[in-house]
Scaffold this active site. Structure first.
Site, PDB file in Angstrom:
ATOM      1  N   THR A  16      18.369 -10.171 109.671  1.00  0.00           N
ATOM      2  CA  THR A  16      17.493 -11.302 110.310  1.00  0.00           C
ATOM      3  C   THR A  16      18.175 -12.462 110.118  1.00  0.00           C
ATOM      4  O   THR A  16      17.794 -13.475 111.328  1.00  0.00           O
ATOM      5  CB  THR A  16      16.493 -11.039 109.155  1.00  0.00           C
ATOM      6  OG1 THR A  16      15.775  -9.624 109.050  1.00  0.00           O
ATOM      7  CG2 THR A  16      15.268 -12.155 109.422  1.00  0.00           C
ATOM      8  N   CYS A  44      12.868   1.792 104.901  1.00  0.00           N
ATOM      9  CA  CYS A  44      11.548   2.025 104.398  1.00  0.00           C
ATOM     10  C   CYS A  44      11.007   3.442 105.166  1.00  0.00           C
ATOM     11  O   CYS A  44      10.279   4.145 104.570  1.00  0.00           O
ATOM     12  CB  CYS A  44      10.506   0.879 104.558  1.00  0.00           C
ATOM     13  SG  CYS A  44      11.177  -0.514 104.049  1.00  0.00           S
TER      14      CYS A  44
HETATM   15  P1  FAD Z   1      19.628  -4.265 102.241  1.00  0.00           P
HETATM   16  O1  FAD Z   1      18.659  -4.045 103.318  1.00  0.00           O
HETATM   17  O2  FAD Z   1      19.956  -2.543 101.357  1.00  0.00           O
HETATM   18  O3  FAD Z   1      21.116  -4.228 102.872  1.00  0.00           O
HETATM   19  C1  FAD Z   1      22.139  -4.424 102.043  1.00  0.00           C
HETATM   20  C2  FAD Z   1      23.222  -4.081 103.161  1.00  0.00           C
HETATM   21  O4  FAD Z   1      24.734  -4.740 102.488  1.00  0.00           O
HETATM   22  C3  FAD Z   1      23.689  -2.654 102.696  1.00  0.00           C
HETATM   23  O5  FAD Z   1      23.795  -1.924 103.860  1.00  0.00           O
HETATM   24  C4  FAD Z   1      25.061  -2.507 101.943  1.00  0.00           C
HETATM   25  O6  FAD Z   1      25.969  -1.540 102.530  1.00  0.00           O
HETATM   26  C5  FAD Z   1      25.636  -3.756 102.542  1.00  0.00           C
HETATM   27  N1  FAD Z   1      26.756  -4.308 101.676  1.00  0.00           N
HETATM   28  C6  FAD Z   1      26.595  -4.358 100.357  1.00  0.00           C
HETATM   29  N2  FAD Z   1      27.824  -5.223  99.878  1.00  0.00           N
HETATM   30  C7  FAD Z   1      28.648  -5.476 100.953  1.00  0.00           C
HETATM   31  C8  FAD Z   1      29.785  -5.920 101.187  1.00  0.00           C
HETATM   32  N3  FAD Z   1      30.579  -6.065  99.979  1.00  0.00           N
HETATM   33  N4  FAD Z   1      30.293  -5.652 102.217  1.00  0.00           N
HETATM   34  C9  FAD Z   1      29.729  -5.497 103.257  1.00  0.00           C
HETATM   35  N5  FAD Z   1      28.418  -4.864 103.217  1.00  0.00           N
HETATM   36  C10 FAD Z   1      27.946  -4.726 102.153  1.00  0.00           C
HETATM   37  N6  FAD Z   1      10.413  -2.107 100.597  1.00  0.00           N
HETATM   38  C11 FAD Z   1       9.392  -2.555 101.166  1.00  0.00           C
HETATM   39  O7  FAD Z   1       8.901  -3.732 101.121  1.00  0.00           O
HETATM   40  N7  FAD Z   1       8.425  -1.840 101.666  1.00  0.00           N
HETATM   41  C12 FAD Z   1       8.808  -0.309 101.621  1.00  0.00           C
HETATM   42  O8  FAD Z   1       8.112   0.602 102.119  1.00  0.00           O
HETATM   43  C13 FAD Z   1      10.038   0.061 101.211  1.00  0.00           C
HETATM   44  N8  FAD Z   1      10.478   1.291 101.304  1.00  0.00           N
HETATM   45  C14 FAD Z   1      11.812   1.344 100.877  1.00  0.00           C
HETATM   46  C15 FAD Z   1      12.152   2.829 101.052  1.00  0.00           C
HETATM   47  C16 FAD Z   1      13.690   2.923 100.611  1.00  0.00           C
HETATM   48  C17 FAD Z   1      14.265   4.624 100.655  1.00  0.00           C
HETATM   49  C18 FAD Z   1      14.535   2.213 100.147  1.00  0.00           C
HETATM   50  C19 FAD Z   1      15.895   2.527  99.817  1.00  0.00           C
HETATM   51  C20 FAD Z   1      13.998   0.785 100.276  1.00  0.00           C
HETATM   52  C21 FAD Z   1      12.698   0.627 100.415  1.00  0.00           C
HETATM   53  N9  FAD Z   1      12.246  -1.001 100.435  1.00  0.00           N
HETATM   54  C22 FAD Z   1      11.075  -1.097 100.818  1.00  0.00           C
HETATM   55  C23 FAD Z   1      13.023  -1.882 100.009  1.00  0.00           C
HETATM   56  C24 FAD Z   1      13.795  -2.684 101.279  1.00  0.00           C
HETATM   57  O9  FAD Z   1      14.323  -1.608 101.909  1.00  0.00           O
HETATM   58  C25 FAD Z   1      14.573  -3.853 100.619  1.00  0.00           C
HETATM   59  O10 FAD Z   1      13.943  -4.576  99.891  1.00  0.00           O
HETATM   60  C26 FAD Z   1      15.275  -4.303 101.654  1.00  0.00           C
HETATM   61  O11 FAD Z   1      15.986  -3.615 102.461  1.00  0.00           O
HETATM   62  C27 FAD Z   1      16.434  -5.305 100.981  1.00  0.00           C
HETATM   63  O12 FAD Z   1      17.054  -6.072 102.017  1.00  0.00           O
HETATM   64  P2  FAD Z   1      18.455  -6.414 101.671  1.00  0.00           P
HETATM   65  O13 FAD Z   1      19.227  -7.220 102.997  1.00  0.00           O
HETATM   66  O14 FAD Z   1      18.745  -7.382 100.515  1.00  0.00           O
HETATM   67  O15 FAD Z   1      19.452  -5.233 101.302  1.00  0.00           O
END
Ligand code: FAD
Length: 820
Positions: A16, A44
């Site tokens: 995003t 999700c």
């Molecule tokens: P993420 O989306 O997890 O992305 C982080 C990424 O960073 C990962 O792909 C990881 O590999 C990468 N990364 C980490 N460290 C490094 C590094 N050092 N170098 C390079 N890459 C790196 N939330 C809801 O609100 N509703 C839902 O229904 C819901 N369902 C879910 C179902 C599942 C099975 C899961 C796992 C999560 C769910 N969530 C849900 C939670 C939601 O997906 C997360 O809150 C959201 O994805 C967080 O976004 P993020 O960018 O912080 O992390």
């Protein structure tokens, strides 16, 4: 000069931020590093791919590195892990999959590394059939295991959002699923009372839900994986899913010396800036401000991660954009049900020291006369001082999401319950009611704040001293017969005005009905006649949901055996008859509507005729069972789909269920005085037999009898010396009872238990559980407890408490009283 922005993490927050940056700044150099092979995927949706709901795996990835680059001109580098940040040089070290590393400089850096599943440090956690679910490869691993190893059983450890979604999807594949949860309820952010609405539903699907028990380890016994719980329960499982929560993945930020909180979350300001002004952080890895309390919190959710990504990009591009906090709005599909939450839960309101009140309402998703209306249960929390809406939890079927979103908006806008009552929401019969469930919840809260009504709650009931208060059941005699709260007196709402002189004005009157509406009307009548009256919030329906936990019929029980016998009997008879089937639509009606409709229809039918009823009142499925048992009709089938219950009843030989003047004296009253094993077994066999015949049974445990209700394990409670001595000398639990004759220092008791086992007769412990499951009320005599110094915590769960008055009240409504 154009700026260079590096982004770590290519999914929710990272992708995003990258897209927004490009939309705001066409000249920036944007590089997004993702250590995995997938970017911008639907985390999700992952459980639904495992359960074959999402069939096409391509649909899980919303963007590929190529499409993302094409649209946003972002340099997407997958298989690239950022391993170090040099904050002085403003560069990162990147480790590529082939093991090579390189450095990349930045003007601004955005961290969105997410959170990783927590895996407890227990034996067996890394076995090949034990999985966690976070990423696309995790999903493929689980899916592949299901396809190749064809597991027949699974244990899901943790009953949070992901745990329940996984349980549902594994169950959809035909796998026998058990969910194990350490807490006393599923879906942590919910309060216990609202989670109870889901427990029965999960169990009704054939999924075992084990609460209050933690995982100890995972063993391999004779080649079979066995999940062992802290109380030594062994659950064989071909597949184990660990879903006990996530923790921020912040080792990179930690090594770089960025400020973290005690939990390891990155601390950011409202602009999403970390302690280093050139580094921003978003998503599951950060500490957010809890919108409800203003305090720091860990609330890993997709919506907030996306918003934060956008805000970080705005600020990097010089726009003043601030994050207001996370309010915890979340929603879960729990099999056919929907559970949604927003704002504070009750635990938070208590912890914050807020002068709050809660009210429970039960409303139709749309006009009851329009086909397909289903019910939803709303718990609304509000501040008693200023009327501000604090939080809501909703369970139900259709329209739960819409109502929770309206309340979420009201909370964001700091609305009061008065303002929420004023909300003009869309209405036409297929969509809502003229009084929308949100308005209804607000009206009930308003009544309370204006002191038009006073409430009491499900947890207050056990504290009521029935010698000092009056407990009135304002439902109909039919409903009363199907089950009521111990010690309640039947006073149908429409009889109140003519029977006022029967109620003692010197005592406060506690009133309940099915959902709270008739109780409210009764309270209004009573208060206007000078009584002090309280209405049970959520009514008997909520109380029953919490205490009875809607017993799931088990095979090999008395009830089942008798039902089967009866069914056989009737089927033979009906074979000889020409039966006709009629359809009855009772959808949208609340209890007792559906039962009354069935009653009228069955009265007009001939013996052997069948009625197929559809209803949306969740209590109907349980009520109809009890009703059939009592009336001699036969429940042929009962199913549920998306909140609509379809039951098939065949008219049987009418039975005279009423055999006393008041018309409701068919209960059984058993006073268990003895603490002897043989007498205890006899009393539970009688109680279970009577329950199986559709009779309400109350067992009142007094003096030595109370010992069989004690938990077998030591419970830490405060006692004085005498109480301690008593507790030590008396048998702790049913397993410690002796025979009244031929005990022979315990040998006799062991022999009896052995013989019962050999003859396939349930043990005393199973009989006790069976009795509770069959709705037998086990009431511990509070006077005996007081004398012997036995505390509530020491007795089995689901045991109720009462004095002699409650026993006598039950005796008066019983056609049999036994003193054993
Ligand atoms: P993420 O989306 O997890 O992305 C982080 C990424 O960073 C990962 O792909 C990881 O590999 C990468 N990364 C980490 N460290 C490094 C590094 N050092 N170098 C390079 N890459 C790196 N939330 C809801 O609100 N509703 C839902 O229904 C819901 N369902 C879910 C179902 C599942 C099975 C899961 C796992 C999560 C769910 N969530 C849900 C939670 C939601 O997906 C997360 O809150 C959201 O994805 C967080 O976004 P993020 O960018 O912080 O992390």
């Amino acid at each position: 000069m154009s700026q260079k922005v590096l982004i770590v993490g290519g999914v929710a927050g990272g992708a995003t931020a990258a897209a927004r940056l490009r939309r705001l700044d066409e000249n920036a150099t944007i590089i997004m590093f993702e250590k995995g092979d997938y970017i911008s995927y639907a985390n999700c949706g992952l459980p639904y791919y495992i359960g074959d709901v999402i069939k096409d795996k391509e649909k899980l990835t919303l963007q590929t590195p190529q499409t993302f680059h094409q649209r946003f001109q972002v340099d997407v580098r997958i298989g690239s892990e950022v391993t170090a940040i040099d904050r002085v040089a403003k560069s990162v070290t990147v480790k590529v999959k082939d093991g090579t590393t390189y450095d990349e400089s930045y003007d601004k850096l955005v961290l969105s590394p997410g959170a990783e599943p927590f895996v407890p440090n227990v034996e067996g956690a890394s076995n090949p059939n034990v999985f966690t679910l976070r990423s696309v490869p995790d999903t493929f691993r689980i899916k592949n295991f299901c396809q190749v190893a064809k597991p027949k059983s699974a244990v899901v450890v943790g009953a949070g959002y992901i745990g329940i979604e996984m349980a549902e999807n594994l169950h959809a594949l035909g796998i026998q699923v058990s969910i194990v949860e350490m807490a006393d309820h599923a879906v942590g952010p919910f309060d216990f009372d609202m989670a109870c609405e889901l427990h029965g539903h999960i169990q009704s699907k054939g999924v075992e839900l084990i609460l209050n028990k933690a995982l100890r380890d995972i063993k391999i016994i004779n080649g079979q994986t066995v999940v062992v719980l802290e109380d030594s329960t062994h659950i064989p499982a071909d597949l184990v899913i660990m879903s006990i929560g996530v923790r921020p993945e912040t080792s990179l930020a930690k090594t770089a010396g960025l400020a973290l909180n005690a939990r390891g979350s990155i601390i950011v300001d409202e602009y999403m800036r970390t302690s280093d002004p050139n580094i921003y952080a978003v998503g599951d890895a950060i500490e957010v401000k809890d919108f409800n309390t203003g305090k720091p919190a860990f609330l890993p959710l997709a919506g907030p991660a996306n918003k934060q990504g956008r805000i970080a990009a705005d600020n990097i591009c010089g726009r003043d954009s601030r994050y207001q906090g996370t309010q915890g709005s979340a929603i879960l599909k729990c099999f056919d049900m929907t559970a949604a939450i927003t704002g504070m839960n009750e635990r938070q309101a208590i912890a914050e020291g807020i002068n709050y009140e809660k009210s429970f309402t039960f409303s139709g998703s749309h006009a009851s006369y329009f086909p397909g209306s289903t019910f939803m249960s709303i718990k609304l929390l509000y501040n008693k001082d200023d009327g501000k809406v604090l939080g809501a939890q909703i369970t139900g079927y259709d329209g739960v999401d819409k109502r929770c979103d309206v309340i979420a908006t009201a909370i964001r806008a700091s609305m009061t319950v008065n303002q929420m009552a004023d909300l003009e929401l869309c209405y036409a019969p297929p969509f809502s009611a003229a009084k929308d469930p949100v308005n209804m919840a607000a009206y009930v809260a308003q009544n309370l704040l204006t002191k038009d009504s006073a409430l009491f709650h499900w947890h207050d009931i056990e504290k009521l001293d029935l010698d000092k208060v009056t407990l009135l059941d304002t439902r109909t005699a039919e409903e009363f017969k199907n089950g009521t709260i111990s010690g309640a007196v039947l006073f149908p709402v429409d009889e109140i005005r003519t029977r006022l002189d029967e109620i003692d004005k010197s005592k406060p009157v506690y009133v309940f009905c099915r959902i709270g509406l008739r109780g409210y009307v009764t309270c209004r009548i009573l208060t206007q006649h000078g009584f002090t009256a309280y209405n049970l919030s959520g009514g008997y329906r909520l109380w029953e949901t919490i205490f009875a936990q809607r017993p799931v019929p088990k095979s090999n029980t008395f009830a089942q055996a008798i039902k089967e016998e009866h069914l056989q009997d009737l089927s033979e008879k009906s074979l000889a008859m020409e039966s006709k089937t009629i359809q009855l639509d009772a959808c949208g009606l609340q209890c007792p509507g559906p039962i009354l409709k069935v009653y009228a229809a069955v009265n007009a039918m001939s013996e052997g005729d069948i009625v197929e009823v559809t209803a949306t009142d969740p209590a109907f499925a349980v009520d109809i069972q009890a009703w059939c048992k009592r009336t001699g009709n036969v429940l042929l089938d009962s199913k549920q789909n998306a909140g609509i219950f379809t039951v098939t009843v065949q008219k049987g030989t009418p039975q005279d269920a009423t055999n006393c003047a008041s018309g409701h004296c068919d209960k059984k009253n058993i006073i268990v005085f003895s603490g002897d094993l043989d007498k205890a077994i006899a009393s539970f066999i009688i109680a279970n037999g009577a329950a199986a015949m559709g009779r309400k049974v109350q067992m009142f445990f007094t003096f030595w009898g109370i010992n069989m209700l004690r938990k077998s394990t030591h419970v830490k409670v405060k006692k004085n010396l005498i109480e301690k001595m008593f507790g030590f000398m008396m048998p702790r639990g049913s397993k410690k009872l002796s025979l009244s004759k031929m005990n022979m220092a315990g040998m006799g008791a062991a022999m009896i238990r052995g013989i019962m086992k050999h003859k396939n007769i349930d043990s005393l412990e199973s009989l006790i559980t069976l009795a509770l499951d069959n709705g037998v009320e086990l009431v511990a005599c509070t006077m005996t407890m007081d004398i012997m110094g036995i505390k509530k915590e020491e007795l089995l769960d689901r045991v109720q408490f009462g004095g002699v008055a409650s026993m006598l009240a039950n005796a008066e409504e019983s056609d049999m009283s036994l003193f054993i």
